[in-house]
Design a protein around this motif. Sequence first.
Motif, short mmCIF file in Angstrom:
data_model
loop_
_atom_site.label_atom_id
_atom_site.label_comp_id
_atom_site.label_asym_id
_atom_site.label_seq_id
_atom_site.Cartn_x
_atom_site.Cartn_y
_atom_site.Cartn_z
N VAL A 1 46.47 47.70 54.28
CA VAL A 1 47.73 46.69 54.65
C VAL A 1 47.93 46.08 53.70
O VAL A 1 49.25 45.60 53.85
N ASN A 2 47.31 45.69 52.47
CA ASN A 2 47.82 44.75 51.19
C ASN A 2 48.08 45.48 50.23
O ASN A 2 47.15 46.66 49.81
N ALA A 3 48.82 45.12 49.33
CA ALA A 3 49.08 45.78 48.13
C ALA A 3 50.13 44.79 47.12
O ALA A 3 50.57 44.03 47.65
N ILE A 4 49.93 44.98 45.96
CA ILE A 4 50.46 44.44 44.83
C ILE A 4 50.96 45.25 43.82
O ILE A 4 50.37 46.22 43.39
N TRP A 5 52.20 44.81 43.28
CA TRP A 5 52.94 45.72 42.22
C TRP A 5 53.17 44.66 40.96
O TRP A 5 53.62 43.52 41.02
N VAL A 6 53.09 45.20 39.70
CA VAL A 6 53.63 44.52 38.61
C VAL A 6 54.38 45.29 37.73
O VAL A 6 54.28 46.63 37.70
N TYR B 1 45.49 45.69 41.22
CA TYR B 1 45.07 44.80 40.27
C TYR B 1 44.76 45.21 38.94
O TYR B 1 44.51 46.22 38.81
N ARG B 2 45.18 44.33 38.00
CA ARG B 2 44.64 44.54 36.81
C ARG B 2 44.15 43.25 35.98
O ARG B 2 44.71 42.01 36.38
N THR B 3 43.43 43.14 34.93
CA THR B 3 42.72 41.94 34.26
C THR B 3 44.01 41.11 33.91
O THR B 3 44.70 41.36 33.30
N GLY C 1 45.68 29.44 43.85
CA GLY C 1 44.63 29.75 44.95
C GLY C 1 44.97 30.81 46.08
O GLY C 1 44.32 31.58 46.40
N GLY C 2 46.26 30.80 46.41
CA GLY C 2 46.60 31.91 47.53
C GLY C 2 46.65 33.16 46.84
O GLY C 2 46.18 34.19 47.50
N LEU C 3 47.01 33.52 45.57
CA LEU C 3 47.14 34.70 45.19
C LEU C 3 45.56 35.25 44.65
O LEU C 3 45.13 36.35 45.01
N ALA C 4 44.69 34.21 44.24
CA ALA C 4 43.30 34.85 43.93
C ALA C 4 42.62 35.06 45.38
O ALA C 4 41.90 35.95 45.43
N ALA C 5 43.01 34.36 46.52
CA ALA C 5 42.49 34.81 47.71
C ALA C 5 42.91 36.07 48.30
O ALA C 5 42.14 36.93 48.98
N PHE C 6 44.15 36.37 47.77
CA PHE C 6 44.95 37.64 48.45
C PHE C 6 44.21 38.73 47.50
O PHE C 6 43.75 39.84 48.07
N CYS C 7 43.97 38.53 46.21
CA CYS C 7 43.44 39.43 45.47
C CYS C 7 42.00 40.00 46.15
O CYS C 7 41.52 41.23 45.82
N ASP C 8 41.30 39.00 46.52
CA ASP C 8 39.83 39.26 47.38
C ASP C 8 40.13 40.20 48.53
O ASP C 8 39.16 40.95 48.99
N ARG C 9 41.52 40.43 49.00
CA ARG C 9 41.60 41.20 50.01
C ARG C 9 42.14 42.23 49.98
O ARG C 9 42.82 43.03 50.72
N LEU C 10 42.35 43.03 48.53
CA LEU C 10 43.16 43.97 48.25
C LEU C 10 42.56 45.31 48.56
O LEU C 10 43.34 46.34 48.65
#
Length: 319
Positions: free
Chosen positions: A206-211, A161-163, A193-202
């Motif tokens: 087993v969860n990850a995000i790339w930019v 995550y990043r700001t 909504g879905g992305l915000a909820a996912f970021c609370d589970r980072l």
Amino acid sequence: MTALPSVVDPVRIASRRIVRALGFMGGPFAGTDLSPSAVHALIEIEACEGLTANDLGARLRLEKSSVSRMLRKLVLSGDVTETAEETDGRRKRLSLSAAGRERVAAIHDFARSQIVDALARLQPGQDRIVLDGLRLYAAALSDGVTGRPSGSSHIDIASGYRTGLIARITQMHALYYARTSGFGRRFESVVAGGLAAFCDRLENPVNAIWVAMRAGEIVGSVAIDGEDMAQGPGPGIAHLRWFIVDDSVRGGGVGRRLIASALAFADDAGFAETHLWTFAGLTAARHLYEANGFDCVEERRGAQWGKEVLEQRFVRKRP
């Protein structure tokens, strides 16, 4: 860095050889009876359905009159369709017809066969040298034409995550799909909504995000959600979500790099399968999914995005 004189002329010679070998000097190009500019136009329209003639001219760096003449021929040949905007009938959105999609698929097949044939003549490992060199050279040429400072087109793939991440990824989705698919407020709300909820589970490993980052700006994204499908198709299922690249970098390999990062994570984490949901009509994205081992296993009508579409589920089994 100042180029050495001993390098400049050999680069020019190599560039001319590439131009001639690919058929830019005349005769059949990419296995078609089209001009190089028309072939590139079809590829750009496939990559970004719904762009305008002005958008296309900017991408191809062609004058307005040249683009108009070329599009007139492509429309008459049945490869391209034009749809007037509701708010401004003078602005027309460009799309490929069924015949146009078939022609572009044939162009891709022809080009890939050219590359495969050429790379097969190299020694092991030299293919990566060619790829890295071409990327660097193409980026440097592009920076020179657009006036950007050297290195400004460099794109890094970063994880975590990043700001501003939620807002930026939502914006890229909303703008792209409003233009290409007619999605509106409902779609934007679901994504945010879905992305915000996912970021609370980072915090869950087993969860990850790339930019994809260019000069401090997010220009692409993808995520692996290892939790939300655990009670669906079964255990050991990774969900690939929020895959998007900004129009300014589409077609430059950023999407492939993002997908590669996500799938490497899913494989390393031991997921038996990776699933993703999309919908019919996103041709370029489907090519990328299939190139990475995904198969379409399910289709159904759905309206969760605020407009009915043919939803598709793709599955990739862990190698």
